[in-house]
Design an enzyme around this catalytic site. Structure first.
Site, PDB file in Angstrom:
ATOM      1  N   ARG A  20      -6.882  -4.428  -0.003  1.00 45.09           N
ATOM      2  CA  ARG A  20      -8.262  -4.800  -0.673  1.00 45.09           C
ATOM      3  C   ARG A  20      -8.099  -5.567  -2.167  1.00 45.09           C
ATOM      4  NH1 ARG A  20      -8.937   1.037  -2.932  1.00 45.09           N
ATOM      5  NH2 ARG A  20      -6.939   0.728  -2.686  1.00 45.09           N
ATOM      6  N   ASN A  38     -11.277   1.559   1.320  1.00 41.79           N
ATOM      7  CA  ASN A  38     -10.130   1.854   2.514  1.00 41.79           C
ATOM      8  C   ASN A  38     -11.102   3.028   2.888  1.00 41.79           C
ATOM      9  OD1 ASN A  38      -7.924   0.932   1.798  1.00 41.79           O
ATOM     10  ND2 ASN A  38      -7.620   2.143   0.901  1.00 41.79           N
TER      11      ASN A  38
END
Length: 89
Positions: A20, A38
């Site tokens: 990320r 996520n």
């Protein structure tokens, strides 16, 4: 060139490996917008918006990581949105 927006679900070793924040850094450096998060099933979901060529550059950057292993990506074109940044959800 016109902007596009894609919803992408990444499968593989994509959680707990800096995916990320790597995506955020690359997107911001390429002036792309959207978000990444996520999911509970171990995948990572990302919406990315910008010029096609720049999205391709982001994908090349994600594939250069020694820790991230993308096995496959489910991709869907979605409508462009009004936004000004890329962030981690």
């Amino acid at each position: 060139m016109a902007e596009v927006r894609r919803r992408m679900r990444f499968h593989g070793r994509v959680q707990g490996v800096g995916f990320r924040y790597t995506a955020k850094y690359l997107a911001q450096s390429l002036r792309l917008t959207g978000w990444v998060k996520n999911e509970y099933d171990g995948t990572v979901l990302m919406e990315i918006q910008g010029r096609e060529m720049l999205i391709h550059e982001l994908m090349k950057g994600l594939n250069r990581s020694n820790f991230i292993q993308i096995d496959w990506i489910d991709t869907e074109d979605i409508p462009v949105e009004q936004e000004s940044s890329f962030y981690v959800r």
